[in-house]
Design a protein around this motif. Structure first.
Motif, PDB file in Angstrom:
ATOM      1  N   VAL A  12       0.826  -1.202   0.000  1.00  0.00           N
ATOM      2  CA  VAL A  12       0.000   0.000   0.000  1.00  0.00           C
ATOM      3  C   VAL A  12       0.863   1.255   0.000  1.00  0.00           C
ATOM      4  CG1 VAL A  12      -1.909  -1.146   1.166  1.00  0.00           C
ATOM      5  CG2 VAL A  12      -0.197   0.004   2.516  1.00  0.00           C
ATOM      6  N   LYS A  13       0.270   2.331  -0.454  1.00  0.00           N
ATOM      7  CA  LYS A  13       0.962   3.616  -0.421  1.00  0.00           C
ATOM      8  C   LYS A  13       1.072   4.081   1.027  1.00  0.00           C
ATOM      9  CE  LYS A  13      -0.462   5.127  -4.984  1.00  0.00           C
ATOM     10  NZ  LYS A  13      -1.163   6.169  -5.746  1.00  0.00           N
ATOM     11  N   GLU A  14       2.133   4.760   1.330  1.00  0.00           N
ATOM     12  CA  GLU A  14       2.424   5.226   2.686  1.00  0.00           C
ATOM     13  C   GLU A  14       1.228   5.941   3.325  1.00  0.00           C
ATOM     14  OE1 GLU A  14       4.176   6.086   6.260  1.00  0.00           O
ATOM     15  OE2 GLU A  14       5.064   4.814   4.726  1.00  0.00           O
ATOM     16  N   GLU A  15       0.582   6.816   2.566  1.00  0.00           N
ATOM     17  CA  GLU A  15      -0.494   7.612   3.145  1.00  0.00           C
ATOM     18  C   GLU A  15      -1.747   6.803   3.505  1.00  0.00           C
ATOM     19  OE1 GLU A  15      -0.719   8.463  -1.386  1.00  0.00           O
ATOM     20  OE2 GLU A  15       0.849   8.116   0.087  1.00  0.00           O
ATOM     21  N   PHE A  16      -1.847   5.571   3.002  1.00  0.00           N
ATOM     22  CA  PHE A  16      -3.000   4.720   3.292  1.00  0.00           C
ATOM     23  C   PHE A  16      -2.669   3.559   4.220  1.00  0.00           C
ATOM     24  CE2 PHE A  16      -3.786   6.392  -1.060  1.00  0.00           C
ATOM     25  CZ  PHE A  16      -4.847   7.226  -0.739  1.00  0.00           C
ATOM     26  N   LYS A  17      -1.433   3.471   4.658  1.00  0.00           N
ATOM     27  CA  LYS A  17      -0.956   2.314   5.429  1.00  0.00           C
ATOM     28  C   LYS A  17      -1.813   2.024   6.660  1.00  0.00           C
ATOM     29  CE  LYS A  17       2.623   3.090   7.677  1.00  0.00           C
ATOM     30  NZ  LYS A  17       2.978   3.334   9.012  1.00  0.00           N
ATOM     31  N   ASP A  18      -2.063   3.020   7.481  1.00  0.00           N
ATOM     32  CA  ASP A  18      -2.810   2.796   8.719  1.00  0.00           C
ATOM     33  C   ASP A  18      -4.268   2.428   8.449  1.00  0.00           C
ATOM     34  OD1 ASP A  18      -0.520   3.331  10.211  1.00  0.00           O
ATOM     35  OD2 ASP A  18      -1.013   5.457  10.431  1.00  0.00           O
ATOM     36  N   GLU A  19      -4.882   3.098   7.504  1.00  0.00           N
ATOM     37  CA  GLU A  19      -6.273   2.814   7.158  1.00  0.00           C
ATOM     38  C   GLU A  19      -6.416   1.396   6.593  1.00  0.00           C
ATOM     39  OE1 GLU A  19      -9.733   4.455   4.134  1.00  0.00           O
ATOM     40  OE2 GLU A  19      -7.898   5.605   4.371  1.00  0.00           O
ATOM     41  N   LEU A  43      -2.617 -12.932   9.156  1.00  0.00           N
ATOM     42  CA  LEU A  43      -2.174 -11.635   8.642  1.00  0.00           C
ATOM     43  C   LEU A  43      -0.796 -11.340   9.199  1.00  0.00           C
ATOM     44  CD1 LEU A  43      -2.598  -8.904   7.222  1.00  0.00           C
ATOM     45  CD2 LEU A  43      -3.803  -8.126   9.289  1.00  0.00           C
ATOM     46  N   HIS A  44       0.142 -10.999   8.303  1.00  0.00           N
ATOM     47  CA  HIS A  44       1.520 -10.701   8.702  1.00  0.00           C
ATOM     48  C   HIS A  44       1.929  -9.335   8.187  1.00  0.00           C
ATOM     49  CE1 HIS A  44       2.265 -14.923   9.799  1.00  0.00           C
ATOM     50  NE2 HIS A  44       1.465 -15.183   8.787  1.00  0.00           N
ATOM     51  N   LYS A  45       2.703  -8.630   9.007  1.00  0.00           N
ATOM     52  CA  LYS A  45       3.331  -7.377   8.579  1.00  0.00           C
ATOM     53  C   LYS A  45       4.751  -7.703   8.137  1.00  0.00           C
ATOM     54  CE  LYS A  45       1.658  -3.508  11.036  1.00  0.00           C
ATOM     55  NZ  LYS A  45       1.794  -2.610  12.192  1.00  0.00           N
ATOM     56  N   ASP A  46       5.187  -7.086   7.070  1.00  0.00           N
ATOM     57  CA  ASP A  46       6.553  -7.257   6.589  1.00  0.00           C
ATOM     58  C   ASP A  46       7.469  -6.356   7.417  1.00  0.00           C
ATOM     59  OD1 ASP A  46       8.992  -7.175   5.207  1.00  0.00           O
ATOM     60  OD2 ASP A  46       7.999  -7.406   3.269  1.00  0.00           O
ATOM     61  N   LEU A  47       8.373  -6.936   8.166  1.00  0.00           N
ATOM     62  CA  LEU A  47       9.256  -6.155   9.034  1.00  0.00           C
ATOM     63  C   LEU A  47      10.266  -5.322   8.254  1.00  0.00           C
ATOM     64  CD1 LEU A  47       9.881  -8.753  11.877  1.00  0.00           C
ATOM     65  CD2 LEU A  47       8.236  -6.864  11.824  1.00  0.00           C
ATOM     66  N   SER A  48      10.527  -5.694   7.027  1.00  0.00           N
ATOM     67  CA  SER A  48      11.491  -4.940   6.231  1.00  0.00           C
ATOM     68  C   SER A  48      10.829  -3.871   5.348  1.00  0.00           C
ATOM     69  CB  SER A  48      12.325  -5.884   5.362  1.00  0.00           C
ATOM     70  OG  SER A  48      11.491  -6.550   4.429  1.00  0.00           O
ATOM     71  N   ASP A  49       9.480  -3.896   5.266  1.00  0.00           N
ATOM     72  CA  ASP A  49       8.749  -2.916   4.456  1.00  0.00           C
ATOM     73  C   ASP A  49       7.437  -2.606   5.173  1.00  0.00           C
ATOM     74  OD1 ASP A  49       7.324  -1.413   2.643  1.00  0.00           O
ATOM     75  OD2 ASP A  49       7.573  -2.810   0.978  1.00  0.00           O
ATOM     76  N   LYS A  50       7.362  -1.475   5.850  1.00  0.00           N
ATOM     77  CA  LYS A  50       6.206  -1.143   6.677  1.00  0.00           C
ATOM     78  C   LYS A  50       4.924  -0.940   5.873  1.00  0.00           C
ATOM     79  CE  LYS A  50       7.375   3.744   6.749  1.00  0.00           C
ATOM     80  NZ  LYS A  50       7.703   4.886   7.562  1.00  0.00           N
ATOM     81  N   ASN A  51       5.010  -0.895   4.562  1.00  0.00           N
ATOM     82  CA  ASN A  51       3.842  -0.720   3.707  1.00  0.00           C
ATOM     83  C   ASN A  51       3.380  -2.025   3.061  1.00  0.00           C
ATOM     84  OD1 ASN A  51       3.918   2.049   4.253  1.00  0.00           O
ATOM     85  ND2 ASN A  51       5.293   2.419   2.551  1.00  0.00           N
ATOM     86  N   SER A  52       3.904  -3.152   3.531  1.00  0.00           N
ATOM     87  CA  SER A  52       3.555  -4.447   2.946  1.00  0.00           C
ATOM     88  C   SER A  52       2.975  -5.376   4.003  1.00  0.00           C
ATOM     89  CB  SER A  52       4.786  -5.106   2.320  1.00  0.00           C
ATOM     90  OG  SER A  52       5.208  -4.379   1.196  1.00  0.00           O
ATOM     91  N   PHE A  53       1.937  -6.091   3.585  1.00  0.00           N
ATOM     92  CA  PHE A  53       1.260  -7.060   4.439  1.00  0.00           C
ATOM     93  C   PHE A  53       1.066  -8.344   3.636  1.00  0.00           C
ATOM     94  CE2 PHE A  53      -0.171  -2.766   5.352  1.00  0.00           C
ATOM     95  CZ  PHE A  53       0.125  -2.650   6.696  1.00  0.00           C
ATOM     96  N   THR A  54       0.941  -9.455   4.347  1.00  0.00           N
ATOM     97  CA  THR A  54       0.740 -10.736   3.682  1.00  0.00           C
ATOM     98  C   THR A  54      -0.309 -11.538   4.440  1.00  0.00           C
ATOM     99  OG1 THR A  54       3.027 -10.794   2.906  1.00  0.00           O
ATOM    100  CG2 THR A  54       1.853 -12.888   2.950  1.00  0.00           C
ATOM    101  N   PHE A  55      -1.254 -12.093   3.695  1.00  0.00           N
ATOM    102  CA  PHE A  55      -2.183 -13.076   4.237  1.00  0.00           C
ATOM    103  C   PHE A  55      -1.711 -14.452   3.797  1.00  0.00           C
ATOM    104  CE2 PHE A  55      -5.597  -9.805   4.579  1.00  0.00           C
ATOM    105  CZ  PHE A  55      -6.046 -10.127   5.852  1.00  0.00           C
ATOM    106  N   VAL A  56      -1.722 -15.406   4.716  1.00  0.00           N
ATOM    107  CA  VAL A  56      -1.508 -16.812   4.394  1.00  0.00           C
ATOM    108  C   VAL A  56      -2.821 -17.507   4.750  1.00  0.00           C
ATOM    109  CG1 VAL A  56      -0.165 -18.892   4.831  1.00  0.00           C
ATOM    110  CG2 VAL A  56       0.959 -16.654   4.895  1.00  0.00           C
ATOM    111  N   GLU A  57      -3.443 -18.106   3.747  1.00  0.00           N
ATOM    112  CA  GLU A  57      -4.766 -18.693   3.914  1.00  0.00           C
ATOM    113  C   GLU A  57      -4.751 -20.164   3.530  1.00  0.00           C
ATOM    114  OE1 GLU A  57      -7.710 -16.482   1.660  1.00  0.00           O
ATOM    115  OE2 GLU A  57      -6.361 -14.751   1.588  1.00  0.00           O
ATOM    116  N   THR A  58      -5.495 -20.958   4.267  1.00  0.00           N
ATOM    117  CA  THR A  58      -5.733 -22.347   3.893  1.00  0.00           C
ATOM    118  C   THR A  58      -7.233 -22.583   3.984  1.00  0.00           C
ATOM    119  OG1 THR A  58      -3.600 -23.024   4.801  1.00  0.00           O
ATOM    120  CG2 THR A  58      -5.183 -24.774   4.340  1.00  0.00           C
ATOM    121  N   TRP A  59      -7.797 -23.100   2.900  1.00  0.00           N
ATOM    122  CA  TRP A  59      -9.237 -23.353   2.806  1.00  0.00           C
ATOM    123  C   TRP A  59      -9.474 -24.830   2.549  1.00  0.00           C
ATOM    124  CZ3 TRP A  59     -12.647 -19.581   3.894  1.00  0.00           C
ATOM    125  CH2 TRP A  59     -12.120 -18.290   3.999  1.00  0.00           C
TER     126      TRP A  59
END
Length: 72
Positions: A12-19, A43-59
């Motif tokens: 996400v863009k920096e200005e939208f990170k928190d939202e 839900l995981h936050k990327d520690l090396s990039d504060k604007n990146s998140f990752t979902f790991v899903e198993t269905w």
């Protein structure tokens, strides 16, 4: 049928990170509470990039994943 595993990377863009993070947490909580067939939804936050998140899903199967995808 085998389980379905998804790794979804979100940048996400920096200005939208928190939202966006706030909305992702809501999605995480709602999925665990209301979606049948969800084995894992993390839900995981990327520690090396504060604007990146990752979902790991198993269905359990495609049908239950499709039902999840139709929800708001």
């Amino acid at each position: 049928m085998k389980n379905i595993v998804i790794v979804a990377n979100i940048k996400v863009k920096e200005e939208f990170k928190d939202e966006v993070y706030s909305e992702l947490v809501k999605l995480y909580e709602a999925t665990h509470k209301y979606d049948d067939g969800c084995i894992q939804y993390e839900l995981h936050k990327d520690l090396s990039d504060k604007n990146s998140f990752t979902f790991v899903e198993t269905w359990e199967n495609q049908e239950l994943l499709d039902a999840h995808m139709t929800k708001e």
